[in-house]
Design an enzyme around this catalytic site. Structure first.
Site, PDB file in Angstrom:
ATOM      1  N   HIS A 129       0.794  -1.233   0.000  1.00 45.75           N
ATOM      2  CA  HIS A 129       0.000   0.000   0.000  1.00 45.75           C
ATOM      3  C   HIS A 129       0.823   1.279   0.000  1.00 45.75           C
ATOM      4  CE1 HIS A 129       0.981   0.064   4.271  1.00 45.75           C
ATOM      5  NE2 HIS A 129       0.553   1.311   4.297  1.00 45.75           N
TER       6      HIS A 129
HETATM    7  C1  UD1 Z   1      -2.400   5.763   5.646  1.00 48.43           C
HETATM    8  C2  UD1 Z   1      -1.101   6.239   6.346  1.00 48.43           C
HETATM    9  C3  UD1 Z   1      -0.050   5.151   6.246  1.00 48.43           C
HETATM   10  C4  UD1 Z   1      -0.571   3.833   6.778  1.00 48.43           C
HETATM   11  C5  UD1 Z   1      -1.849   3.488   6.018  1.00 48.43           C
HETATM   12  C6  UD1 Z   1      -2.451   2.191   6.482  1.00 48.43           C
HETATM   13  C7  UD1 Z   1      -0.595   8.655   6.241  1.00 48.43           C
HETATM   14  C8  UD1 Z   1       0.281   9.643   5.616  1.00 48.43           C
HETATM   15  N1  UD1 Z   1      -0.554   7.407   5.678  1.00 48.43           N
HETATM   16  O1  UD1 Z   1      -2.099   5.592   4.277  1.00 48.43           O
HETATM   17  O2  UD1 Z   1       1.070   5.541   7.029  1.00 48.43           O
HETATM   18  O3  UD1 Z   1       0.402   2.838   6.606  1.00 48.43           O
HETATM   19  O4  UD1 Z   1      -2.789   4.548   6.231  1.00 48.43           O
HETATM   20  O5  UD1 Z   1      -3.590   1.898   5.753  1.00 48.43           O
HETATM   21  O6  UD1 Z   1      -1.271   8.956   7.179  1.00 48.43           O
HETATM   22  N2  UD1 Z   1      -9.649   4.846   1.736  1.00 48.43           N
HETATM   23  C9  UD1 Z   1     -10.828   4.135   1.816  1.00 48.43           C
HETATM   24  N3  UD1 Z   1     -11.354   3.892   3.059  1.00 48.43           N
HETATM   25  C10 UD1 Z   1     -10.754   4.311   4.180  1.00 48.43           C
HETATM   26  C11 UD1 Z   1      -9.567   5.042   4.083  1.00 48.43           C
HETATM   27  C12 UD1 Z   1      -9.018   5.301   2.867  1.00 48.43           C
HETATM   28  O7  UD1 Z   1     -11.404   3.740   0.831  1.00 48.43           O
HETATM   29  O8  UD1 Z   1     -11.285   4.049   5.266  1.00 48.43           O
HETATM   30  C13 UD1 Z   1      -9.055   5.110   0.399  1.00 48.43           C
HETATM   31  C14 UD1 Z   1      -9.302   6.506  -0.101  1.00 48.43           C
HETATM   32  O9  UD1 Z   1      -9.496   6.432  -1.464  1.00 48.43           O
HETATM   33  C15 UD1 Z   1      -8.016   7.236   0.200  1.00 48.43           C
HETATM   34  C16 UD1 Z   1      -6.981   6.124   0.040  1.00 48.43           C
HETATM   35  O10 UD1 Z   1      -7.639   4.940   0.495  1.00 48.43           O
HETATM   36  O11 UD1 Z   1      -7.813   8.304  -0.654  1.00 48.43           O
HETATM   37  C17 UD1 Z   1      -5.730   6.322   0.844  1.00 48.43           C
HETATM   38  O12 UD1 Z   1      -6.068   6.573   2.222  1.00 48.43           O
HETATM   39  P1  UD1 Z   1      -5.150   7.552   3.118  1.00 48.43           P
HETATM   40  O13 UD1 Z   1      -5.651   7.557   4.525  1.00 48.43           O
HETATM   41  O14 UD1 Z   1      -5.004   8.853   2.429  1.00 48.43           O
HETATM   42  O15 UD1 Z   1      -3.737   6.898   3.067  1.00 48.43           O
HETATM   43  P2  UD1 Z   1      -3.271   5.405   3.217  1.00 48.43           P
HETATM   44  O16 UD1 Z   1      -2.637   5.001   1.949  1.00 48.43           O
HETATM   45  O17 UD1 Z   1      -4.352   4.528   3.770  1.00 48.43           O
END
Ligand code: UD1
Length: 371
Positions: free
Chosen positions: A210
């Protein structure tokens, strides 16, 4: 006399297993008659059922007292939204301490907000450094540690990192690893859960990917999955796909022995890695969990903020060169593995050490900014 008030913050999936034991340790102190006022804050950085609610259920974390419901966005948007929502919560509840964990955007946003209000900040999992400033988490770690009043570390390498950055010794407390507290608390339940249909203990690999550097470019993702396709000829692979990774996966061809599944909640995922032959990942926390479980782990990143898992644990940093990934996976499949050792103080009691230290902090009058 009013009791000390704490806000304990969680925002994203890897935070939940770190706050669960701290919340529990506070509750048992209170049950033992020591007063403390603890409120749980969920920033809403992760919000989907399988990225948040399922974890609260598996980890027996109560409903958050405060949910900021910020959701996804660019780094600036998400960090700013958390700060804007967290400031009034701090002003309303006037905590003596804000406790943040890990290295996600919620960690940084809440630490800055509290500190600027004159509220003391405790950072759990302080001092980890990848020295890779292209990782958003590294920026979050550096900035959070620089302003925290108490720094709880998972290993002596983290203590040393902080000391080299000029942090005074009294702030640093080597307490162990709360993520591992959770692992020890739940491992026997996790091991008893059935594996997904068709998977046999010791005869499959678990894959997670991820990191933006690995999954935000189709070319990089294709390179890594090319190696995994070859590994799948020898060993079936189960691949719980993070929502960030899912869109780019559609364009890629995968070996039929690779099973794609939705994100898996804490207990079944722990069971899955505990019974696996090996784990291939770019996660931070999984490097630690596999070390404690004695499961070989290949970390597909150029660096790690958790070098202790390579020095004494089961982790091997393989980068993203497909030849290296394949070579190391074949070594494991050919039986060349070591079970490693568990780092000092990763013993299931970091939560109690943290809460004891917090309870022993001197009382201070309310901050001027909040008053
Ligand atoms: C975040 C953390 C990362 C951690 C990871 C675990 C930061 C900078 N990054 O990255 O350190 O390892 O979480 O998962 O804080 N999304 C969903 N549902 C959710 C959350 C996110 O569908 O509940 C999707 C959205 O499209 C979002 C994308 O996942 O844009 C990325 O989510 P985001 O929280 O921005 O970053 P992670 O890659 O999850």
């Amino acid at each position: 006399m009013p009791s000390t008030k704490y806000l304990l913050v969680a925002g994203a999936r890897p935070n939940f297993m770190k706050i669960a034991p701290i919340h529990r340790a506070f509750s048992s102190k209170r049950n033992g008659g020591s007063p403390a006022d603890l409120l749980l804050v969920h920033t809403g950085q992760h919000y989907s059922r399988n990225m948040s609610d399922d974890f609260f259920r598996d980890l027996s974390i109560p409903e958050p007292d405060i949910n900021l419901e910020v959701g996804s966005g660019s780094h600036a948007e998400q960090t700013a939204r958390i700060m804007i929502a967290f400031e009034p919560a701090c002003l309303e509840h006037r905590p003596d301490w804000v406790i943040v964990v890990g290295d996600v955007n919620s960690t940084l946003a809440c630490a800055i907000t509290a500190k600027k209000l004159g509220i003391r900040v405790a950072h759990v999992e302080a001092g980890l450094r990848s020295r890779d400033m292209s990782m958003p988490e590294e920026i979050n770690r550096l900035c959070t540690d620089a302003i925290s009043d108490l720094l709880f570390t998972t290993d002596p390498i983290a203590d040393e990192n902080l000391r080299k950055e000029g942090v005074v010794g009294e702030k640093i407390h080597f307490v162990g690893n709360t993520m591992i507290d959770t692992l020890f608390h739940l491992i026997s339940r996790a091991r008893e859960l059935p594996l997904p249909d068709g998977f046999i203990p010791g005869q499959y690999a678990v894959l997670t990917l991820h990191r933006p550097a690995n999954v935000d470019s189709t070319d990089r993702l294709a390179l890594i999955l090319g190696a995994i396709n070859t590994i799948a000829e020898r060993l079936p692979v189960i691949f719980p796909v993070h929502p960030r990774t899912a869109p780019r996966l559609k364009a890629l061809e995968l070996h039929p022995h690779i099973r794609i599944v939705d994100p898996i909640s804490y207990l079944p995922f722990l069971g899955l890695i505990a019974h696996s032959r090996m784990v291939l990942t770019d996660s931070g926390g999984i490097q630690e969990e596999t070390t404690v479980l004695g499961i070989p782990c290949l970390t597909m990143r150029p660096n790690t903020e958790r070098p202790i898992t390579c020095e004494i644990g089961t982790n091997v940093l393989v980068g993203t060169d497909p030849r290296r990934i394949l070579h190391e996976a074949n070594m494991i499949l050919d039986g060349h593995t070591s079970s490693g050792t568990i780092p000092d103080k990763w013993d299931g009691h970091a939560d109690e050490r943290i809460v004891d230290i917090l309870y022993n902090q001197p009382l201070r009058p309310p901050c001027l900014v909040c008053a």
